[in-house]
Design a protein around this motif. Sequence first.
Motif, PDB file in Angstrom:
ATOM      1  N   SER A 160      11.563  -1.711   6.566  1.00  0.00           N
ATOM      2  CA  SER A 160      12.574  -0.699   6.254  1.00  0.00           C
ATOM      3  C   SER A 160      13.925  -1.328   5.961  1.00  0.00           C
ATOM      4  N   GLY A 161      14.903  -0.449   5.675  1.00  0.00           N
ATOM      5  CA  GLY A 161      16.259  -0.906   5.423  1.00  0.00           C
ATOM      6  C   GLY A 161      16.453  -1.537   4.060  1.00  0.00           C
TER       7      GLY A 161
ATOM      8  N   GLY B 237      17.956 -16.859   1.510  1.00  0.00           N
ATOM      9  CA  GLY B 237      16.574 -17.268   1.701  1.00  0.00           C
ATOM     10  C   GLY B 237      15.801 -16.265   2.534  1.00  0.00           C
ATOM     11  N   PHE B 238      14.710 -16.726   3.128  1.00  0.00           N
ATOM     12  CA  PHE B 238      13.858 -15.832   3.918  1.00  0.00           C
ATOM     13  C   PHE B 238      14.440 -15.603   5.301  1.00  0.00           C
ATOM     14  N   GLU B 239      14.385 -14.332   5.717  1.00  0.00           N
ATOM     15  CA  GLU B 239      14.849 -13.945   7.042  1.00  0.00           C
ATOM     16  C   GLU B 239      13.744 -13.150   7.723  1.00  0.00           C
ATOM     17  N   GLU B 240      13.610 -13.344   9.012  1.00  0.00           N
ATOM     18  CA  GLU B 240      12.575 -12.631   9.743  1.00  0.00           C
ATOM     19  C   GLU B 240      12.932 -11.153   9.831  1.00  0.00           C
ATOM     20  N   CYS B 241      12.007 -10.298   9.431  1.00  0.00           N
ATOM     21  CA  CYS B 241      12.228  -8.852   9.512  1.00  0.00           C
ATOM     22  C   CYS B 241      11.257  -8.186  10.471  1.00  0.00           C
ATOM     23  N   VAL B 242      10.125  -8.821  10.721  1.00  0.00           N
ATOM     24  CA  VAL B 242       9.170  -8.350  11.726  1.00  0.00           C
ATOM     25  C   VAL B 242       8.824  -9.546  12.603  1.00  0.00           C
ATOM     26  N   ASP B 243       9.257  -9.500  13.868  1.00  0.00           N
ATOM     27  CA  ASP B 243       9.035 -10.636  14.758  1.00  0.00           C
ATOM     28  C   ASP B 243       7.550 -10.872  14.962  1.00  0.00           C
ATOM     29  N   LYS B 244       6.874  -9.916  15.541  1.00  0.00           N
ATOM     30  CA  LYS B 244       5.435 -10.041  15.768  1.00  0.00           C
ATOM     31  C   LYS B 244       4.825  -8.659  15.736  1.00  0.00           C
ATOM     32  N   THR B 245       3.782  -8.499  14.980  1.00  0.00           N
ATOM     33  CA  THR B 245       3.034  -7.248  14.976  1.00  0.00           C
ATOM     34  C   THR B 245       1.568  -7.571  15.182  1.00  0.00           C
TER      35      THR B 245
ATOM     36  N   ASP C 134      12.874 -12.147   1.755  1.00  0.00           N
ATOM     37  CA  ASP C 134      14.051 -12.644   1.022  1.00  0.00           C
ATOM     38  C   ASP C 134      14.722 -11.428   0.382  1.00  0.00           C
ATOM     39  N   TYR C 135      15.898 -11.073   0.860  1.00  0.00           N
ATOM     40  CA  TYR C 135      16.613  -9.899   0.369  1.00  0.00           C
ATOM     41  C   TYR C 135      17.286 -10.142  -0.984  1.00  0.00           C
ATOM     42  N   GLY C 136      17.251 -11.381  -1.448  1.00  0.00           N
ATOM     43  CA  GLY C 136      17.855 -11.695  -2.735  1.00  0.00           C
ATOM     44  C   GLY C 136      19.348 -11.889  -2.682  1.00  0.00           C
ATOM     45  N   ALA C 137      19.881 -12.082  -1.473  1.00  0.00           N
ATOM     46  CA  ALA C 137      21.334 -12.245  -1.319  1.00  0.00           C
ATOM     47  C   ALA C 137      21.744 -13.713  -1.243  1.00  0.00           C
ATOM     48  N   GLY C 138      20.782 -14.609  -1.480  1.00  0.00           N
ATOM     49  CA  GLY C 138      21.091 -16.037  -1.440  1.00  0.00           C
ATOM     50  C   GLY C 138      20.920 -16.667  -0.078  1.00  0.00           C
TER      51      GLY C 138
ATOM     52  N   ILE D 161       0.803  -1.220   0.000  1.00  0.00           N
ATOM     53  CA  ILE D 161       0.000   0.000   0.000  1.00  0.00           C
ATOM     54  C   ILE D 161       0.840   1.277   0.000  1.00  0.00           C
ATOM     55  N   ASP D 162       2.167   1.148   0.147  1.00  0.00           N
ATOM     56  CA  ASP D 162       2.998   2.355   0.122  1.00  0.00           C
ATOM     57  C   ASP D 162       4.441   1.951  -0.171  1.00  0.00           C
ATOM     58  N   ASP D 163       5.260   2.970  -0.514  1.00  0.00           N
ATOM     59  CA  ASP D 163       6.652   2.686  -0.844  1.00  0.00           C
ATOM     60  C   ASP D 163       7.481   3.947  -0.700  1.00  0.00           C
ATOM     61  N   SER D 164       8.772   3.764  -0.665  1.00  0.00           N
ATOM     62  CA  SER D 164       9.768   4.822  -0.825  1.00  0.00           C
ATOM     63  C   SER D 164      10.986   4.126  -1.407  1.00  0.00           C
ATOM     64  N   THR D 165      12.102   4.833  -1.463  1.00  0.00           N
ATOM     65  CA  THR D 165      13.305   4.192  -1.996  1.00  0.00           C
ATOM     66  C   THR D 165      13.950   3.241  -0.996  1.00  0.00           C
ATOM     67  N   SER D 166      13.461   3.233   0.258  1.00  0.00           N
ATOM     68  CA  SER D 166      14.102   2.393   1.271  1.00  0.00           C
ATOM     69  C   SER D 166      13.133   1.565   2.100  1.00  0.00           C
ATOM     70  N   GLN D 167      11.832   1.637   1.799  1.00  0.00           N
ATOM     71  CA  GLN D 167      10.882   0.844   2.577  1.00  0.00           C
ATOM     72  C   GLN D 167       9.607   0.593   1.784  1.00  0.00           C
TER      73      GLN D 167
END
Length: 403
Positions: free
Chosen positions: A87-88, A71-79, A65-69, A41-47
């Motif tokens: 972000s990032g 695989g999937f990494e947790e970026c939001v533990d629990k919301t 998946d950041y595409g660095a090989g 629903i939204d974007d910027s150059t960094s999120q």
Amino acid sequence: MNKMLKKVVLLMATITIMLSINAICFAGTGKPAKITEIKQIDDSTSQVELSFNKLGADYVSIEIDYGAGNGFEECVDKTSSTERYISGLYAGKTYKVRLRGVNYIGSGNYSYGDYSDVFEVVTAPDKVQDLTQVDATETTAKLQWKASAGATEYKITSDYSGNIVVGRSTTNSFVVTKLDNDFTPGDYYVTAVKKSASGYVAESYKEGYYRTKVVPDAPDNLTISSSLWVDWSDPKNTEGYEVELYKTTSSKVYKKIDQSSSYLSLSSNGIINSKQFYKIRVRGYVTVNGAKKYSKWTGDLYFADELKMSIPTPKSAYSIKVKWTKMKGAKKYEVYASTSRNSGYKKVATVKAKKSSYVIKKIKKKKINIRKNNYYIYVVAVGKFGGKKIKSKSGVWQVYSFL
């Protein structure tokens, strides 16, 4: 029996109450349902920002998946929200995310649902750089820019709000069409776009080009005065003019003049002489990306300066000898005479090109008599160019009467 029945009823009521309390205390402690209705629903150059349906789960965990090989990494533990920023990230990139529901089951323990379907998100590309105009015609203007990394296309608009879309391009250039010379150098904006598999569009900030130009119309009304002052029309948006001068005896350019004004004096600086017919033409231009873009030429204008003429002192009162220097390109010469400086000139002779003098004895049928009259005389060279008869400019000589 009645006492036994009362005990059974009391036991059943106690069990019902305990089950109700357990349901209240441990609501949602079962395995969460699979997360659905995921949207960007939204974007910027960094999120990026996501929305989703928790389907009753206590929390949602998000992996990317950041595409660095790795695989999937947790970026939001629990919301506990149904919308969340990630972000990032980097500009103009595509990322894959997956979500799953999480329920609290007590004593610090959680129950995890199945992963959602993998969902694609995109960040906005960086702003377009080095936007410039690189070419032009009478009806088009070509814009070019440095490609923005990750952009899938570019949107070109004629207003900053982005509502008037004139076109889209998958390359780093675009040709604006359907312009004309009434076009006022205007504003065009280019936005880098990145589109996801779900159809979400992330857009960069706009870059504007404010000096868009078209090639001007060709000048017209090319004229030359008796004093060799050349004028032509000044079409809209013209930045300068190129003037080409030719000797009619050669196909090579004799003089090339670059100037901003729509007039030129040929009588100064020794540009021309009296021994030659000339041709002149003019075209306008605008400068685009350091290069001149020219209009069409005017038609050719042929002309010649005054002949060099002399009149020796008359040896008789009844004749006047006229001499001139031959002019290259002349087919013949015409001799004119009058007893008044400003009017009444009559052609007294047509002389072949190989000759350079003529003796005047009559003006029409009236004999010359220098003792009684002043005489005014001029000679013109006559050539034929572009299917038209062209005459040189005329300079009048006066022969004074004497007793």
